[in-house]
Design a protein around this motif. Structure first.
Motif, PDB file in Angstrom:
ATOM      1  N   GLY A   1      18.998   7.023  -6.848  1.00 42.97           N
ATOM      2  CA  GLY A   1      19.530   5.711  -7.230  1.00 42.97           C
ATOM      3  C   GLY A   1      19.180   4.650  -6.187  1.00 42.97           C
ATOM      4  N   PRO A   2      19.655   4.828  -4.952  1.00 43.65           N
ATOM      5  CA  PRO A   2      19.353   3.813  -3.937  1.00 43.65           C
ATOM      6  C   PRO A   2      17.853   3.657  -3.689  1.00 43.65           C
ATOM      7  CG  PRO A   2      20.905   5.446  -3.075  1.00 43.65           C
ATOM      8  CD  PRO A   2      20.566   5.874  -4.457  1.00 43.65           C
ATOM      9  N   LEU A   3      17.139   4.770  -3.708  1.00 41.14           N
ATOM     10  CA  LEU A   3      15.704   4.692  -3.467  1.00 41.14           C
ATOM     11  C   LEU A   3      15.025   3.863  -4.554  1.00 41.14           C
ATOM     12  CD1 LEU A   3      13.646   5.709  -1.473  1.00 41.14           C
ATOM     13  CD2 LEU A   3      13.288   7.723  -2.893  1.00 41.14           C
ATOM     14  N   PHE A   4      15.424   4.116  -5.800  1.00 42.12           N
ATOM     15  CA  PHE A   4      14.847   3.373  -6.914  1.00 42.12           C
ATOM     16  C   PHE A   4      15.122   1.869  -6.780  1.00 42.12           C
ATOM     17  CE2 PHE A   4      15.407   1.233 -10.949  1.00 42.12           C
ATOM     18  CZ  PHE A   4      14.164   1.423 -11.521  1.00 42.12           C
ATOM     19  N   PHE A   5      16.370   1.511  -6.531  1.00 45.76           N
ATOM     20  CA  PHE A   5      16.688   0.077  -6.478  1.00 45.76           C
ATOM     21  C   PHE A   5      16.045  -0.581  -5.258  1.00 45.76           C
ATOM     22  CE2 PHE A   5      20.102   1.258  -9.486  1.00 45.76           C
ATOM     23  CZ  PHE A   5      19.742   0.376 -10.497  1.00 45.76           C
TER      24      PHE A   5
ATOM     25  N   GLY B   1       0.787  -1.223   0.000  1.00 48.43           N
ATOM     26  CA  GLY B   1       0.000   0.000   0.000  1.00 48.43           C
ATOM     27  C   GLY B   1       0.822   1.278   0.000  1.00 48.43           C
ATOM     28  N   ILE B   2       1.945   1.256   0.686  1.00 44.02           N
ATOM     29  CA  ILE B   2       2.742   2.474   0.786  1.00 44.02           C
ATOM     30  C   ILE B   2       3.820   2.518  -0.304  1.00 44.02           C
ATOM     31  CG2 ILE B   2       3.936   3.918   2.483  1.00 44.02           C
ATOM     32  CD1 ILE B   2       3.329   1.501   4.478  1.00 44.02           C
ATOM     33  N   LEU B   3       4.410   1.357  -0.558  1.00 41.87           N
ATOM     34  CA  LEU B   3       5.613   1.381  -1.379  1.00 41.87           C
ATOM     35  C   LEU B   3       5.351   1.458  -2.879  1.00 41.87           C
ATOM     36  CD1 LEU B   3       7.629  -1.067   0.814  1.00 41.87           C
ATOM     37  CD2 LEU B   3       7.972   1.382   0.578  1.00 41.87           C
ATOM     38  N   MET B   4       4.230   0.856  -3.320  1.00 43.54           N
ATOM     39  CA  MET B   4       3.921   0.902  -4.757  1.00 43.54           C
ATOM     40  C   MET B   4       3.712   2.333  -5.264  1.00 43.54           C
ATOM     41  SD  MET B   4       3.724  -1.902  -6.501  1.00 43.54           S
ATOM     42  CE  MET B   4       4.820  -3.035  -5.717  1.00 43.54           C
ATOM     43  N   PRO B   5       2.901   3.146  -4.561  1.00 46.77           N
ATOM     44  CA  PRO B   5       2.730   4.515  -5.037  1.00 46.77           C
ATOM     45  C   PRO B   5       4.051   5.287  -5.054  1.00 46.77           C
ATOM     46  CG  PRO B   5       1.043   3.974  -3.433  1.00 46.77           C
ATOM     47  CD  PRO B   5       2.008   2.833  -3.440  1.00 46.77           C
TER      48      PRO B   5
ATOM     49  N   LEU C   1       7.023   3.996  -5.646  1.00 48.30           N
ATOM     50  CA  LEU C   1       7.743   3.545  -6.841  1.00 48.30           C
ATOM     51  C   LEU C   1       7.221   4.275  -8.076  1.00 48.30           C
ATOM     52  CD1 LEU C   1       9.694   1.538  -8.284  1.00 48.30           C
ATOM     53  CD2 LEU C   1       7.783  -0.032  -8.475  1.00 48.30           C
ATOM     54  N   PHE C   2       5.912   4.396  -8.126  1.00 47.45           N
ATOM     55  CA  PHE C   2       5.288   5.055  -9.266  1.00 47.45           C
ATOM     56  C   PHE C   2       5.750   6.514  -9.369  1.00 47.45           C
ATOM     57  CE2 PHE C   2       1.647   7.062 -11.429  1.00 47.45           C
ATOM     58  CZ  PHE C   2       1.709   6.319 -12.598  1.00 47.45           C
ATOM     59  N   LEU C   3       5.818   7.174  -8.241  1.00 46.12           N
ATOM     60  CA  LEU C   3       6.256   8.568  -8.218  1.00 46.12           C
ATOM     61  C   LEU C   3       7.687   8.705  -8.741  1.00 46.12           C
ATOM     62  CD1 LEU C   3       5.203  11.326  -7.168  1.00 46.12           C
ATOM     63  CD2 LEU C   3       6.573  10.906  -5.121  1.00 46.12           C
ATOM     64  N   ILE C   4       8.560   7.823  -8.297  1.00 44.10           N
ATOM     65  CA  ILE C   4       9.949   7.888  -8.753  1.00 44.10           C
ATOM     66  C   ILE C   4      10.023   7.640 -10.258  1.00 44.10           C
ATOM     67  CG2 ILE C   4      12.185   6.754  -8.615  1.00 44.10           C
ATOM     68  CD1 ILE C   4      12.111   7.098  -5.928  1.00 44.10           C
ATOM     69  N   LEU C   5       9.207   6.698 -10.736  1.00 44.51           N
ATOM     70  CA  LEU C   5       9.216   6.429 -12.174  1.00 44.51           C
ATOM     71  C   LEU C   5       8.787   7.673 -12.948  1.00 44.51           C
ATOM     72  CD1 LEU C   5       7.699   2.844 -12.329  1.00 44.51           C
ATOM     73  CD2 LEU C   5      10.060   3.500 -12.755  1.00 44.51           C
ATOM     74  N   LEU C   6       7.801   8.384 -12.411  1.00 42.48           N
ATOM     75  CA  LEU C   6       7.353   9.613 -13.075  1.00 42.48           C
ATOM     76  C   LEU C   6       8.490  10.643 -13.144  1.00 42.48           C
ATOM     77  CD1 LEU C   6       3.749  10.530 -11.896  1.00 42.48           C
ATOM     78  CD2 LEU C   6       4.551  10.007 -14.206  1.00 42.48           C
ATOM     79  N   ILE C   7       9.183  10.801 -12.037  1.00 42.67           N
ATOM     80  CA  ILE C   7      10.287  11.770 -12.014  1.00 42.67           C
ATOM     81  C   ILE C   7      11.370  11.365 -13.017  1.00 42.67           C
ATOM     82  CG2 ILE C   7      12.141  12.719 -10.567  1.00 42.67           C
ATOM     83  CD1 ILE C   7      10.218  12.380  -8.174  1.00 42.67           C
TER      84      ILE C   7
ATOM     85  N   THR D   1       0.229  -1.906 -16.771  1.00 39.65           N
ATOM     86  CA  THR D   1       0.621  -1.498 -18.116  1.00 39.65           C
ATOM     87  C   THR D   1       1.257  -0.108 -18.089  1.00 39.65           C
ATOM     88  OG1 THR D   1      -1.217  -2.818 -18.904  1.00 39.65           O
ATOM     89  CG2 THR D   1      -0.238  -1.308 -20.490  1.00 39.65           C
ATOM     90  N   LEU D   2       0.705   0.752 -17.251  1.00 46.97           N
ATOM     91  CA  LEU D   2       1.264   2.098 -17.138  1.00 46.97           C
ATOM     92  C   LEU D   2       2.700   2.047 -16.612  1.00 46.97           C
ATOM     93  CD1 LEU D   2       0.398   4.988 -17.552  1.00 46.97           C
ATOM     94  CD2 LEU D   2      -0.285   5.085 -15.152  1.00 46.97           C
ATOM     95  N   VAL D   3       2.946   1.212 -15.638  1.00 47.36           N
ATOM     96  CA  VAL D   3       4.300   1.122 -15.082  1.00 47.36           C
ATOM     97  C   VAL D   3       5.280   0.624 -16.147  1.00 47.36           C
ATOM     98  CG1 VAL D   3       5.758  -0.064 -13.391  1.00 47.36           C
ATOM     99  CG2 VAL D   3       3.548   0.848 -12.700  1.00 47.36           C
ATOM    100  N   ALA D   4       4.877  -0.402 -16.899  1.00 50.00           N
ATOM    101  CA  ALA D   4       5.765  -0.904 -17.957  1.00 50.00           C
ATOM    102  C   ALA D   4       6.009   0.188 -18.995  1.00 50.00           C
ATOM    103  CB  ALA D   4       5.144  -2.134 -18.617  1.00 50.00           C
ATOM    104  N   PHE D   5       4.941   0.888 -19.358  1.00 48.79           N
ATOM    105  CA  PHE D   5       5.081   1.934 -20.373  1.00 48.79           C
ATOM    106  C   PHE D   5       6.088   3.002 -19.910  1.00 48.79           C
ATOM    107  CE2 PHE D   5       3.793   5.941 -22.333  1.00 48.79           C
ATOM    108  CZ  PHE D   5       3.942   5.585 -23.665  1.00 48.79           C
ATOM    109  N   LEU D   6       5.968   3.400 -18.657  1.00 43.88           N
ATOM    110  CA  LEU D   6       6.897   4.405 -18.131  1.00 43.88           C
ATOM    111  C   LEU D   6       8.335   3.893 -18.131  1.00 43.88           C
ATOM    112  CD1 LEU D   6       5.131   6.076 -15.063  1.00 43.88           C
ATOM    113  CD2 LEU D   6       5.553   7.034 -17.332  1.00 43.88           C
ATOM    114  N   ALA D   7       8.495   2.619 -17.825  1.00 42.39           N
ATOM    115  CA  ALA D   7       9.858   2.072 -17.828  1.00 42.39           C
ATOM    116  C   ALA D   7      10.485   2.261 -19.205  1.00 42.39           C
ATOM    117  CB  ALA D   7       9.844   0.596 -17.440  1.00 42.39           C
TER     118      ALA D   7
END
Ligand code: PFF
Length: 450
Positions: free
Chosen positions: A305-309, A173-177, A179-185, A259-265
């Motif tokens: 970097g560390p946050l993403f990994f 619940g906390i960590l997925m959103p 991750l999504f935010l970091i991907l957006l950045i 699908t959105l997460v893959a697309f952003l990747a």
């Protein structure tokens, strides 16, 4: 009989199912297979596969799970007792352990990258030679790759041993959103790179002359892999749903988010690849050789970097949890093995099977195992491209004809007296389209030359 676990809320289920779906498949596998298969044209077939195969099979699995309240083997058995259909459940269990074995090797890599990026190894405008060197020095160290594989599988089994909802719901619940935010950045940053337009052209402008059957098979395999379909993970998760949960909207949410997460990747990776003159064809190491460029140049990259990994490792963990859960739920429900013992047993088998994959990146037998592929590549191809579509094919025939698509459709409805949006299309799709397309693709893959 011991009480089976249940999700605490529909949101808990959506998070757990999204946790299963979103993982290395989106961020590691999707960019690498897209790059290998010509970019945009692959993306095109991927999206078609998600819409017309993935979403449809998602509902088939969830409804079968909820209707029977069983693990994959038990689910087939309950609907068609003493028939060979339960073999499909077993196929799913083997596939889960197979995927878990090499998936955890890559998950181990993310732990290492978390560690070295926290130490600041990616600071100061690294060159490609330096990034390659970091990667090769790490992956050719069997002690490290095997130890990290062990750590990752142990962690997964430990969480699964504690049970479904307390173990899984809380984290995601906390960590997925986040991750999504970091991907957006990271996506926004990538779009400012000098190679962005060339990267986007590769990723978004399809060249249909590149269509071939192998590519289509990869797109289908990737769609099932990414959505955790074709091996019973969603049957299992659906079995922890209760009658009040809205299966229809949950299904769409999970598919859309994944699908959105893959697309952003892809939006992050391809501009970077073209900016620094890398090859989109790099295969398995693609992400690990690309993202360090970003982190060594991005303002605050030392932090991101560390946050993403870390978040990627967590995303991988919520996926490996579902991989272990499939076999575990079978052992607990049908074989009466206590949950902790079952979870560690599954982990132990996957660990042993994972060792050759962990050795695939060191020189030796497993680095070129057969057909010119490494053991890891071969496992990935076998389980994701062949076994998942095969599982989905058999499942669609079962749901379409043995259980009956009409009955399954009623299970998907939120209000039993009212059809869900697209119900007729779904029935048509699961009965005719899914089995036909998958059968043709698999036949060609087995006997075709390309
Ligand atoms: N969907 C996961 C990912 O994209 O990383 C991988 C996966 C998990 C595949 C569970 C299959 C599965 F049953």
């Amino acid at each position: 009989m011991a009480k089976r676990g249940k999700w605490k809320s529909t949101l808990g289920f959506v998070l757990a199912a999204a946790g299963s779906a979103v993982g290395l498949g989106n961020i590691w596998r999707f960019p690498y297979v897209t790059g290998k298969n010509g970019g945009a044209v692959f993306l095109f077939f991927y999206i078609l596969s998600v819409l017309f195969l993935g979403l449809v099979v998602m509902y088939a699995e969830l409804s079968l799970g909820r209707a029977t309240q069983k693990n994959p083997v038990g689910a087939f058995e309950k609907i068609k007792p003493s028939s060979p259909w339960k073999a499909v459940g077993f196929l799913g269990i083997f596939t889960g352990v197979g995927i878990l074995s090499y998936y955890s090797v890559i998950a181990g890599w993310t732990l290492y990258y978390f560690y070295i990026s926290s130490l600041g190894k990616f600071s100061g405008n690294l060159t490609q030679a330096q990034i390659d060197e970091i990667f090769s020095a790490f992956v050719s160290n069997p002690f490290l790759t095997i130890s990290l594989l062990l750590v990752f599988i142990f962690l997964t089994s430990f969480i699964v041993s504690k049970g479904v909802s307390s173990g899984i719901e809380r984290w995601t619940g906390i960590l997925m959103p986040l991750l999504f935010l970091i991907l957006l950045i990271l996506s926004i940053y990538s779009l400012t790179l000098p190679g962005a337009s060339e990267g986007l052209k590769f990723y978004l402008k399809p060249d249909f002359s590149k269509v071939n059957l192998k590519m289509i098979l990869s797109a289908v395999g990737q769609a099932f892999f990414s959505l955790s379909l074709g091996m019973g993970a969603m049957i299992t998760y659906g079995s922890y749903l209760s009658r009040e949960d809205n299966l229809f909207s949950s299904g769409i949410e999970v598919v859309a988010f994944d699908t959105l997460v893959a697309f952003l990747a892809g939006i992050i990776i391809f501009p970077t690849v073209f900016t620094y003159g890398l090859s989109p064809q790099a295969g398995v190491p693609l992400v690990f050789k690309t993202l360090p460029f970003t982190f060594s140049r991005l303002p605050l990259g030392r932090l991101f970097g560390p946050l993403f990994f870390f978040l990627l490792a967590i995303a991988a963990l919520t996926s490996t949890i579902s991989l272990v859960e499939v076999a575990t739920s079978y052992l607990v429900d049908e074989r009466r093995i206590p949950r902790p013992r079952a979870a560690f047993l599954v982990g132990a088998v996957a660990f042993l099977l994972g060792i050759p994959s962990a050795l695939s990146t060191s020189p030796g037998l497993f680095s070129r195992f057969a057909f010119g592929k490494s053991f890891l590549d071969l496992m990935d191809y076998l389980w994701a491209n062949l076994s998942l579509p095969l599982g989905a094919l058999l499942l669609s025939i079962f749901v379409g004809y043995v259980w009956g698509a009409e009955k399954a459709a009623v299970e998907i409805r939120f209000r039993k007296d009212r059809k869900f949006p697209g119900e007729d299309l779904w029935i048509y799709d699961i009965k005719y389209f899914v089995p036909l397309v998958l059968a043709v693709i698999l036949l060609f893959a087995a006997f075709g030359s390309s």
